[in-house]
Design a protein around this motif. Structure first.
Motif, PDB file in Angstrom:
ATOM      1  N   VAL A 269       0.852  -1.201   0.000  1.00 30.76           N
ATOM      2  CA  VAL A 269       0.000   0.000   0.000  1.00 30.76           C
ATOM      3  C   VAL A 269       0.890   1.253   0.000  1.00 30.76           C
ATOM      4  CG1 VAL A 269      -1.838   1.227   1.216  1.00 30.76           C
ATOM      5  CG2 VAL A 269      -1.801  -1.268   1.209  1.00 30.76           C
ATOM      6  N   LEU A 273      -0.394   6.853   1.947  1.00 27.27           N
ATOM      7  CA  LEU A 273      -1.643   6.557   2.659  1.00 27.27           C
ATOM      8  C   LEU A 273      -1.353   5.905   4.012  1.00 27.27           C
ATOM      9  CD1 LEU A 273      -3.861   5.014  -0.176  1.00 27.27           C
ATOM     10  CD2 LEU A 273      -4.377   7.061   1.143  1.00 27.27           C
ATOM     11  N   ILE A 285      -7.987  -2.992   5.425  1.00 30.16           N
ATOM     12  CA  ILE A 285      -7.548  -2.985   4.026  1.00 30.16           C
ATOM     13  C   ILE A 285      -7.103  -4.390   3.618  1.00 30.16           C
ATOM     14  CG2 ILE A 285      -5.788  -2.059   2.448  1.00 30.16           C
ATOM     15  CD1 ILE A 285      -5.907   0.513   4.288  1.00 30.16           C
ATOM     16  N   SER A 319      -7.962   3.316  -0.042  1.00 30.62           N
ATOM     17  CA  SER A 319      -6.670   2.620  -0.052  1.00 30.62           C
ATOM     18  C   SER A 319      -6.744   1.371  -0.910  1.00 30.62           C
ATOM     19  CB  SER A 319      -6.264   2.222   1.371  1.00 30.62           C
ATOM     20  OG  SER A 319      -6.311   3.329   2.217  1.00 30.62           O
ATOM     21  N   THR A 323      -4.630   0.876  -4.373  1.00 31.45           N
ATOM     22  CA  THR A 323      -3.676  -0.237  -4.415  1.00 31.45           C
ATOM     23  C   THR A 323      -3.969  -1.147  -5.617  1.00 31.45           C
ATOM     24  OG1 THR A 323      -3.613  -0.155  -2.011  1.00 31.45           O
ATOM     25  CG2 THR A 323      -2.700  -2.129  -3.039  1.00 31.45           C
ATOM     26  N   TRP A 358      -6.999  12.303   0.934  1.00 34.63           N
ATOM     27  CA  TRP A 358      -6.003  11.264   1.184  1.00 34.63           C
ATOM     28  C   TRP A 358      -5.030  11.065   0.029  1.00 34.63           C
ATOM     29  CZ3 TRP A 358      -6.028  10.817   6.079  1.00 34.63           C
ATOM     30  CH2 TRP A 358      -7.218  10.832   6.801  1.00 34.63           C
TER      31      TRP A 358
END
Ligand SMILES: Nc1ncnc2c1ncn2[C@@H]1O[C@H](COP(=O)(O)OP(=O)(O)OP(=O)(O)O)[C@@H](O)[C@H]1O
Ligand SMILES: [Mg+2]
Length: 891
Positions: A269, A273, A285, A319, A323, A358
């Motif tokens: 990731v 973030l 996540i 996220s 990703t 973000w």
């Protein structure tokens, strides 16, 4: 003879199959013995060949792998032993000869209609339950398809694998025994629909038919792709401190999805973030990644993230999207290209803002649909990878949406998909995207049918058909929670609930607010019982003695007459002028409930001052409004830089509150159902801004409650109460969230002795928790009241400072303060909640009576009120409850 389409036969054909032995066959070498059993049943002992064939059981129980394999071993070694040990596990199974009715045995069988035909065809798999002297035959959907009673116990004891018998007009062949454990948990039925635990690789392949197609998987053979992929490196350093690396796929996953043998690459990731993530968000996540990659539920690609409100579900999804859009485990190839986010209208811009917050505006290109930005634009451009759209707009633009290939679908506030027959659900189901995520802050397990709809949405078919789910899970679970249920039913229900929780727990995650408490400032919650004004009491009594109320109590009125009476009482609690508006100024309405309300209120006119003008209402005519006015003044004076969110369920009441703001010169903004969706985020942003001059944010909880972040306010006043605790909890969660800088004060205003107290009691009592009132969509129209309950609702208690406190049977002398430690006492769980993990205490779950008892509480006459805000309003308050979460602040 054809071995037919019985599922077990179709799926598990790698072993030798047992022969079907027609019951009428006279070959004695095959049928050593025919045992006649009662009027309806014959037992055929199987051939020696069949009895000795070790493959018989496993061949027929193919789809039930794990659970049945164990059982096979037992049955082969000692079938009778298996039968007895299974029965030993059941509650009533003393399994003694002298207590035949308590002996329970389970067998897996195949069945067909009894006939004398030579060529038989098995029609399906089933489970045979032998209890004492009776049989029940259930298909794999859990439905009863045959019954027999009154057989001799001794004869039943001899049922063995390979035997054929006729029961209730059906011929069955015993394939093997089923342990009581597998029956009680429902595992033995799972072959019907391929639960995650038993999904065949074929099903997994189907789910993952071509996950990487969308990202332009190379068609080159491995030999033709020499070094291009060999140099694949993770996009971010997996060994950097604090890095968040996704779990690598296992061998099975690789076999299925990495046919071109790309090298495995760490999916890491973006540290940009990760730097911000809370630890529960890191876990979330990983959970989402594993789910949508088909790594948790064996090829199913859906997930439900049901974290409580304010835990940052948005950031976790952002996220995930970022990703997957840049990376993948196989050769580093991105897993997704386009994402569709569907959300309530008021949150479309909030999503946009969160992406910006973000990831900034450069990394990912977001397109949100509104009046000026149509779906066509998204289709034409290759620039954008994420489309954010409201549920309403989705329905309107469905045809265009369908032309886009989305690889990931996120449904925010997805509890609205709990009803599979509504248009929105059908529309979303029609999209071919397999990676589906539902986000919801409200519990999803409270209603087992709604639960099914949500689960079936993200992972279609994982719980089988609705009818089999009902039989196998819902009915036993609900039955076990009936007060009249037997011990046996209770145990069965518990086992089924545990199994269901276990199956779905693979792809459902819910964390409670406690995980972020440590990042949040203190929260001071107050329940404030306000004395009704003299006019309110007079009108209240008039209403209670009105013909409508009397008829309701005699059960003479039909339909929703009682709701009109309740509505009138609730209005009166907010302010008498609200009743006046119902009576005056309008010609007869076409709506009969409005007319009924008018006639109910007409009798009250005489009690109002002559020439009463509702617009010129007096603040003193409502106890709550007086308290509100004092409270606002206190906040303004004691915390001049802090802001207030003022919530009501009714627009008319908000009008009054708005008028109060005007009268006192308080700057305010307002968001209710009539606020255009396009303006909502702007209103919220400007209130949250430190430059805002607004003191008050007027919010209609039903219209705008869900998902909003109102951290600009640190005081939240709930002016009225809803039947549904979830609505109030949603509203109260708007300010105590990540990013809140000030201690948060929540004030819930109730009018002493009135229907508001009763509704509050219902919210916190057992009845409230176990009744229909738990879900956001539930309103009073769905609540049934007995005449007794109505009598209670239609009573005014004038002589107690707090009826709720009286009901607590608290031995306190009012002076006694309670710590809030006891808040951890587990709340009474609703009857249909699943499994123990949901019984954890939670600050967002409706309070229970016993918890409330642990709150500090004191009457309005109490001399030592340390809270300066309460001190200022005590004049019109008969009783307070207060609870402080996190540390005690210097208030
Ligand atoms: N790690 C974090 N650090 C700081 N702020 C955060 C973090 N995670 C989330 N937030 C902020 O917390 C607030 C709540 O997050 P979010 O709106 O995603 O909650 P939610 O789980 O969707 O709640 P709800 O169920 O009410 O919609 C947002 O303002 C968000 O920006
Ligand atoms: Mg949200």
């Amino acid at each position: 003879m054809r071995r037919s389409a019985a599922p077990s036969q179709v799926q598990g054909n790698s072993f030798k199959k047992p022969k079907f032995i027609p019951p009428g066959r006279s070959n004695t070498s095959l049928n050593k013995e025919i045992i006649k059993m009662g009027p309806d049943i014959k037992l055929f002992q199987g051939t020696e060949q069949l009895q000795n064939d070790p493959g018989v059981c496993s061949s027929n129980l193919g789809p039930m792998e794990g659970s049945t394999r164990e059982m096979d071993r037992g049955s082969r070694a000692d079938p009778l032993h298996t039968v007895h040990s299974a029965s030993e596990e059941t509650i009533e199974s003393k399994a003694q000869e002298e207590e035949p009715s308590s002996l329970l045995k389970y067998f897996s069988v195949v069945w067909c209609k009894a006939s004398k035909k030579k060529h038989k065809k098995w029609e399906g798999d089933a489970i045979l339950i032998v209890k004492g002297r009776s049989f029940t035959l259930k298909d794999l959907e859990g439905k009863d398809i045959g019954r027999g009673i009154g057989y001799k116990f001794k004869e039943l004891e001899n049922i063995e694998e390979g035997q054929t018998l006729v029961i209730g007009g059906k011929e069955i062949e015993i394939l093997g025994t089923v342990s009581s454990d597998d029956f009680n948990s429902g595992k033995c039925f799972q072959g019907a629909h391929g639960s995650p635990a038993v999904l065949s690789s074929q099903a997994a392949r189907k789910c993952f038919s071509n996950p990487f197609k969308s990202v332009g998987q190379s068609s080159q053979s491995k030999a033709n792709r020499p070094n291009a992929w060999q140099s694949c490196k993770p996009r971010h350093d997996p060994h950097a401190p604090n890095s968040l690396v996704m779990p690598p796929p296992d061998k099975n996953h690789q076999l299925l999805f990495n046919r071109n043998c790309f090298p495995l690459v760490d999916v890491v990731v973006d540290p940009h973030l990760v730097h911000h993530l809370r630890s529960h968000q890191r876990e979330g996540i990983i959970f989402l990644y594993e789910c949508v990659m088909g790594m948790r539920a064996n090829g199913r690609c859906g997930a439900i993230l049901a974290d409580e409100m304010g835990l940052g579900k948005t950031l976790q999804c952002i996220s995930l999207i970022w990703t997957l859009q840049c990376q993948g485990p196989y050769g580093g190839k991105p897993v997704i290209k386009k994402t569709l986010i569907v959300t309530p209208g008021s949150l479309v811009n909030n999503w946009r803002k969160e992406f910006q917050k973000w990831l900034g505006s450069e990394r990912i290109k977001i397109f949100s649909v509104d009046q000026d930005h149509k779906v066509e634009e998204f289709i034409k451009s290759t620039f954008y990878s994420v489309l954010i759209i409201s549920y309403e707009m989705l329905l309107r633009s469905l045809d265009q949406i369908k032309t886009i290939k989305f690889d990931l679908l996120i449904c925010d506030e997805g509890h609205r998909l709990k009803n599979s027959s509504i248009k929105t659900t059908a529309a979303l189901l029609s999209l071919p995207c397999e990676k589906r995520v539902i986000l919801t802050g409200t519990p999803v397990q409270n209603d087992l049918q709604e639960f099914f709809a949500l689960v079936d949405f993200v992972n279609p078919g994982v719980l089988g058909s609705l009818s089999s789910y009902r039989k196998i899970y819902e009915e036993p679970i609900i039955m076990s929670r009936e007060p009249s249920s037997s011990k046996e039913e209770q145990e069965l229900g518990e086992r089924r609930a545990a199994e269901l929780a276990c199956l779905t727990g693979l792809f459902i995650l819910r964390r409670t607010q406690e995980v972020i408490n440590k990042y949040l400032p203190p929260k001071i919650e107050n329940v404030i019982f306000c004395r009704p004004g003299a006019l309110q009491i007079e009108l209240y009594q008039k209403l209670l003695s009105s013909q409508s109320v009397r008829f309701c109590l005699q059960g003479l009125l039909e339909n929703s007459a009682h709701l009109i009476c309740i509505g009138a009482l609730k209005k009166l609690c907010n302010h008498p002028c609200l009743l006046f508006s119902s009576v005056k100024g309008k010609e007869l309405s076409a709506r009969c409930d409005e007319n009924e309300e008018r006639s109910l209120c007409k009798g009250l006119l005489a009690a109002l001052p002559a020439a009463y003008d509702p617009l010129q209402f007096s603040e003193n005519q409502s106890g709550k409004l007086q308290v509100l006015v004092q409270l606002l003044a206190a906040i303004r004076e004691l915390r001049p830089t802090e802001k207030v969110v003022l919530v009501s369920n009714y627009r008319q009441t908000l009008n009054i509150l708005e008028e109060v703001c005007k009268r006192h010169g308080y700057a305010y903004s307002r968001l209710d159902g009539q606020t255009p969706v396009s303006q909502r985020q702007q209103i919220v942003d400007s209130f949250n801004s430190k430059y805002s001059t607004d003191f008050i944010f007027l919010l209609s909880s039903k219209a705008g409650g869900v998902g909003l972040n109102l951290i600009g306010g640190s005081h939240l006043i709930l002016y009225d109460i809803d039947w549904n605790p979830a609505t109030d909890i949603q509203a109260m969660s708007r300010v105590w969230r990540d990013g809140q800088k000030h201690p948060v004060h929540i004030y819930r205003l109730l009018t002493t002795g009135t229907i508001e107290e009763k509704i509050y009691q219902r919210q916190i009592s057992k009845q409230g928790l176990s009744g229909a009132v738990v879900d956001l969509a539930t309103s009073s129209e769905h609540i049934q009241f007995s005449v007794e309950e109505l009598k209670d609702l239609f009573t005014l208690h004038e002589n107690s400072p707090c009826v709720t406190h009286d009901l607590l049977e608290c031995e306190c002398t009012e002076e006694k303060g309670h710590t809030d430690d006891a808040l951890d006492t587990p709340v009474t769980s609703r009857p249909c909640q699943l499994g123990p993990q949901h019984r954890k205490s939670s600050s967002l779950r409706p309070l229970s009576m016993s918890q409330l008892k642990q709150w500090k509480h004191f009457s309005g006459d109490h001399l030592n009120l340390t809270d300066p805000f309460l001190q200022r309003i005590r004049e019109n308050v008969s009783f307070f409850f207060q609870n402080i979460t996190n540390q005690a602040p210097a208030i």
